[in-house]
Design a protein around this motif. Sequence first.
Motif, PDB file in Angstrom:
ATOM      1  N   ASP A  77       0.793  -1.223   0.000  1.00 39.85           N
ATOM      2  CA  ASP A  77       0.000   0.000   0.000  1.00 39.85           C
ATOM      3  C   ASP A  77       0.830   1.279   0.000  1.00 39.85           C
ATOM      4  O   ASP A  77       0.459   2.262  -0.637  1.00 39.85           O
ATOM      5  N   ARG A  78       1.956   1.283   0.730  1.00 37.20           N
ATOM      6  CA  ARG A  78       2.700   2.526   0.897  1.00 37.20           C
ATOM      7  C   ARG A  78       3.665   2.803  -0.255  1.00 37.20           C
ATOM      8  O   ARG A  78       4.385   3.802  -0.249  1.00 37.20           O
ATOM      9  N   LEU A  79       3.694   1.951  -1.250  1.00 35.53           N
ATOM     10  CA  LEU A  79       4.661   2.078  -2.332  1.00 35.53           C
ATOM     11  C   LEU A  79       4.537   3.412  -3.059  1.00 35.53           C
ATOM     12  O   LEU A  79       3.452   3.869  -3.396  1.00 35.53           O
ATOM     13  N   ARG A  80       5.682   4.021  -3.298  1.00 31.60           N
ATOM     14  CA  ARG A  80       5.796   5.195  -4.146  1.00 31.60           C
ATOM     15  C   ARG A  80       6.867   4.923  -5.201  1.00 31.60           C
ATOM     16  O   ARG A  80       7.708   4.037  -5.016  1.00 31.60           O
ATOM     17  N   ALA A 132       0.752  18.113 -13.212  1.00 29.89           N
ATOM     18  CA  ALA A 132       1.565  19.021 -12.399  1.00 29.89           C
ATOM     19  C   ALA A 132       1.268  18.890 -10.910  1.00 29.89           C
ATOM     20  O   ALA A 132       2.138  19.141 -10.071  1.00 29.89           O
ATOM     21  N   ASP A 133       0.023  18.494 -10.549  1.00 30.64           N
ATOM     22  CA  ASP A 133      -0.337  18.417  -9.140  1.00 30.64           C
ATOM     23  C   ASP A 133       0.085  17.102  -8.480  1.00 30.64           C
ATOM     24  O   ASP A 133      -0.118  16.913  -7.285  1.00 30.64           O
ATOM     25  N   PHE A 134       0.673  16.182  -9.240  1.00 31.53           N
ATOM     26  CA  PHE A 134       1.179  14.942  -8.644  1.00 31.53           C
ATOM     27  C   PHE A 134       2.417  15.268  -7.809  1.00 31.53           C
ATOM     28  O   PHE A 134       3.207  16.147  -8.178  1.00 31.53           O
ATOM     29  N   PRO A 135       2.625  14.552  -6.700  1.00 29.36           N
ATOM     30  CA  PRO A 135       3.843  14.784  -5.908  1.00 29.36           C
ATOM     31  C   PRO A 135       5.092  14.385  -6.684  1.00 29.36           C
ATOM     32  O   PRO A 135       5.015  13.677  -7.702  1.00 29.36           O
ATOM     33  N   THR A 136       6.246  14.811  -6.208  1.00 24.90           N
ATOM     34  CA  THR A 136       7.508  14.478  -6.868  1.00 24.90           C
ATOM     35  C   THR A 136       7.699  12.972  -6.971  1.00 24.90           C
ATOM     36  O   THR A 136       8.164  12.459  -8.003  1.00 24.90           O
ATOM     37  N   TYR A 137       7.323  12.253  -5.904  1.00 22.27           N
ATOM     38  CA  TYR A 137       7.381  10.795  -5.887  1.00 22.27           C
ATOM     39  C   TYR A 137       5.953  10.261  -5.811  1.00 22.27           C
ATOM     40  O   TYR A 137       5.398  10.092  -4.724  1.00 22.27           O
ATOM     41  N   PRO A 138       5.312  10.035  -6.953  1.00 20.84           N
ATOM     42  CA  PRO A 138       3.902   9.628  -6.948  1.00 20.84           C
ATOM     43  C   PRO A 138       3.667   8.311  -6.207  1.00 20.84           C
ATOM     44  O   PRO A 138       4.518   7.413  -6.212  1.00 20.84           O
ATOM     45  N   THR A 139       2.501   8.210  -5.567  1.00 20.68           N
ATOM     46  CA  THR A 139       2.101   6.954  -4.929  1.00 20.68           C
ATOM     47  C   THR A 139       1.720   5.947  -6.008  1.00 20.68           C
ATOM     48  O   THR A 139       1.553   6.295  -7.180  1.00 20.68           O
ATOM     49  N   LYS A 140       1.549   4.694  -5.596  1.00 20.21           N
ATOM     50  CA  LYS A 140       1.148   3.688  -6.591  1.00 20.21           C
ATOM     51  C   LYS A 140      -0.241   4.005  -7.149  1.00 20.21           C
ATOM     52  O   LYS A 140      -0.516   3.738  -8.323  1.00 20.21           O
ATOM     53  N   HIS A 141      -1.100   4.603  -6.326  1.00 19.28           N
ATOM     54  CA  HIS A 141      -2.446   4.958  -6.799  1.00 19.28           C
ATOM     55  C   HIS A 141      -2.364   6.114  -7.804  1.00 19.28           C
ATOM     56  O   HIS A 141      -3.108   6.138  -8.793  1.00 19.28           O
ATOM     57  N   ASP A 142      -1.459   7.067  -7.558  1.00 19.60           N
ATOM     58  CA  ASP A 142      -1.228   8.133  -8.541  1.00 19.60           C
ATOM     59  C   ASP A 142      -0.749   7.543  -9.856  1.00 19.60           C
ATOM     60  O   ASP A 142      -1.216   7.917 -10.939  1.00 19.60           O
ATOM     61  N   PHE A 143       0.193   6.618  -9.765  1.00 19.81           N
ATOM     62  CA  PHE A 143       0.775   6.030 -10.970  1.00 19.81           C
ATOM     63  C   PHE A 143      -0.272   5.252 -11.765  1.00 19.81           C
ATOM     64  O   PHE A 143      -0.319   5.324 -12.995  1.00 19.81           O
ATOM     65  N   LEU A 144      -1.141   4.522 -11.063  1.00 16.09           N
ATOM     66  CA  LEU A 144      -2.197   3.774 -11.748  1.00 16.09           C
ATOM     67  C   LEU A 144      -3.184   4.716 -12.435  1.00 16.09           C
ATOM     68  O   LEU A 144      -3.656   4.440 -13.542  1.00 16.09           O
ATOM     69  N   ARG A 145      -3.500   5.831 -11.796  1.00 15.58           N
ATOM     70  CA  ARG A 145      -4.367   6.840 -12.426  1.00 15.58           C
ATOM     71  C   ARG A 145      -3.723   7.342 -13.720  1.00 15.58           C
ATOM     72  O   ARG A 145      -4.389   7.510 -14.754  1.00 15.58           O
ATOM     73  N   TYR A 146      -2.438   7.587 -13.651  1.00 20.47           N
ATOM     74  CA  TYR A 146      -1.691   8.060 -14.822  1.00 20.47           C
ATOM     75  C   TYR A 146      -1.735   7.027 -15.945  1.00 20.47           C
ATOM     76  O   TYR A 146      -1.992   7.370 -17.109  1.00 20.47           O
ATOM     77  N   SER A 172      12.245  -3.036  -1.813  1.00 20.55           N
ATOM     78  CA  SER A 172      10.998  -3.562  -1.256  1.00 20.55           C
ATOM     79  C   SER A 172      11.209  -4.089   0.161  1.00 20.55           C
ATOM     80  O   SER A 172      10.414  -3.814   1.062  1.00 20.55           O
ATOM     81  N   GLY A 173      12.264  -4.886   0.379  1.00 15.39           N
ATOM     82  CA  GLY A 173      12.528  -5.428   1.699  1.00 15.39           C
ATOM     83  C   GLY A 173      12.729  -4.345   2.731  1.00 15.39           C
ATOM     84  O   GLY A 173      12.189  -4.409   3.845  1.00 15.39           O
ATOM     85  N   MET A 174      13.499  -3.323   2.382  1.00 15.46           N
ATOM     86  CA  MET A 174      13.744  -2.203   3.287  1.00 15.46           C
ATOM     87  C   MET A 174      12.448  -1.477   3.631  1.00 15.46           C
ATOM     88  O   MET A 174      12.175  -1.152   4.786  1.00 15.46           O
ATOM     89  N   GLU A 175      11.649  -1.228   2.591  1.00 11.75           N
ATOM     90  CA  GLU A 175      10.433  -0.447   2.816  1.00 11.75           C
ATOM     91  C   GLU A 175       9.392  -1.245   3.601  1.00 11.75           C
ATOM     92  O   GLU A 175       8.629  -0.682   4.398  1.00 11.75           O
ATOM     93  N   MET A 176       9.345  -2.548   3.410  1.00 10.85           N
ATOM     94  CA  MET A 176       8.429  -3.369   4.203  1.00 10.85           C
ATOM     95  C   MET A 176       8.847  -3.395   5.674  1.00 10.85           C
ATOM     96  O   MET A 176       7.995  -3.370   6.563  1.00 10.85           O
ATOM     97  N   VAL A 206      14.292   5.608   2.262  1.00  8.73           N
ATOM     98  CA  VAL A 206      13.121   6.461   2.527  1.00  8.73           C
ATOM     99  C   VAL A 206      12.770   6.474   4.016  1.00  8.73           C
ATOM    100  O   VAL A 206      11.677   6.873   4.394  1.00  8.73           O
ATOM    101  N   GLY A 207      13.705   6.034   4.863  1.00  6.68           N
ATOM    102  CA  GLY A 207      13.470   6.071   6.306  1.00  6.68           C
ATOM    103  C   GLY A 207      13.888   4.837   7.072  1.00  6.68           C
ATOM    104  O   GLY A 207      13.991   4.864   8.299  1.00  6.68           O
ATOM    105  N   ALA A 208      14.144   3.735   6.363  1.00  4.59           N
ATOM    106  CA  ALA A 208      14.497   2.486   7.047  1.00  4.59           C
ATOM    107  C   ALA A 208      15.875   2.558   7.697  1.00  4.59           C
ATOM    108  O   ALA A 208      16.103   1.960   8.752  1.00  4.59           O
ATOM    109  N   TRP A 209      16.808   3.308   7.100  1.00  4.05           N
ATOM    110  CA  TRP A 209      18.178   3.316   7.604  1.00  4.05           C
ATOM    111  C   TRP A 209      18.261   3.810   9.045  1.00  4.05           C
ATOM    112  O   TRP A 209      18.993   3.243   9.869  1.00  4.05           O
ATOM    113  N   SER A 210      17.531   4.853   9.381  1.00  6.72           N
ATOM    114  CA  SER A 210      17.582   5.362  10.758  1.00  6.72           C
ATOM    115  C   SER A 210      17.063   4.329  11.751  1.00  6.72           C
ATOM    116  O   SER A 210      17.544   4.246  12.892  1.00  6.72           O
TER     117      SER A 210
END
Length: 438
Positions: free
Chosen positions: A69-72, A89-103, A203-207, A296-300
């Motif tokens: 779900d959280r994939l970007r 233009a209104d899409f974020p810099t790193y689109p979510t998977k739902h943004d990408f599917l809309r595209y 994927s492993g890191m983000e999960m 994207v945050g796993a390292w910390s």
Amino acid sequence: MQEQASDAGSGSPTRESSAGCCLVRGPIIVGAGPSGLAVAATLSQHGVPFTVLERSDGIADLWTNRTYDRLRLHLPKVFCELPHVGFPADFPTYPTKHDFLRYLRSYAARFAVSPLFGRTVTSARFDAAASLWRVTAVSAADGRATEYASPWLVVASGENAEMVVPKVKGRERFAGEVLHSSAYRSGERFKGMRVLVLGCGNSGMEMCLDLCEHGATPFMSVRSGVHVLPREMFGASTFGVAMKLLKWLPIKLVDRFLLLVAKMVLGDTERHGLRRPKLGPLEIKNVTGKSPVLDVGAWSLIKSGNIKIVPEVESFTGDKGVRFVDGNEMDFDAVVFATGYRSNVPSWLKDGELFTEDGKPKQAQAASSWRGPNGLYCVGFSGRGLLGAGADALRAAADIAGRWQAVAAAAAAAGAKISSAYSSPPQGVDAHGVVAPA
């Protein structure tokens, strides 16, 4: 077997003969993911008809049904656009998977790409006598096999068609839940559980990050070295910085620069169990196709000990036990195989010299890796993500369009000759076909 012509492709349904075979106009495209859509859209721009065969019930099956779900997008949207249409233009810099599917859905609609869904390709072979590719696909609706024939075949089924699950001794004895990352959606249902994640890619890191944020205790099993880079440096995307530097510097120098900045920003990853490979991140990407991890945050959380690094798994030992290659054992409530995917092309492509037995292009670094023999094309297998798939789509579609136009011109010329023969009576014959007297 009698063949019937078809106008399948951009919005026109295929007309299948009772014999189960049809000769389609334009190329056959296998796969309705981003690569297949990019080829179809570009062919549409060239005025070339096409037929898209897709085994699932919708476009972009991987993104729709096999992602968490959280994939970007891991790269900024400017590097992930398909040919001819940018992201809104209104899409974020790193689109979510739902943004990408809309595209992607908007993209398919814009170019009137209407794939034939529920068609699993089981065989594709080149018929040299007829100079045609014969592609057999089985319908999910009724199980009927249909053969589609065309002078051109575009393989766009992707590098991620089939999940990879390594065999681990004793897995049948494990009583906890075991799943591949394709079935993972959210860490919410793992709250309070000890979860082992096999694989340390993006994927492993983000999960692991997602599991932490939902109150689980993740352990990440690391088998080999991995490059972890900050997603951004100097206020720009790391990927963008690397692409600019590669215009002026050799890849080894760019790798050294990236690793120097990574050490300044992240610190020494080896101190926390993540050994860096000998080759640099860009060199490894070129050689193996394996991407570095963009943090994207796993390292910390790894540094704080909330995500624990463990060695490669040797075996499952009991109800919830796992033994590692260093001899230590631990108990877990669930195991997630974040071990990636592979291409399934070798299982159905019976001819051609483009793929190895493990589903990778034989000429991954060659400029012509997108084109094979006998009208065979390969899109989305360059190891360069969406950007590479778009570039391959443009080249393949332009090449097909040139051949299509040549065939059309030859047919028109042949038609003109036939028309001229009937409209101009031969010498000694008048316009009514009456032989003139000598």
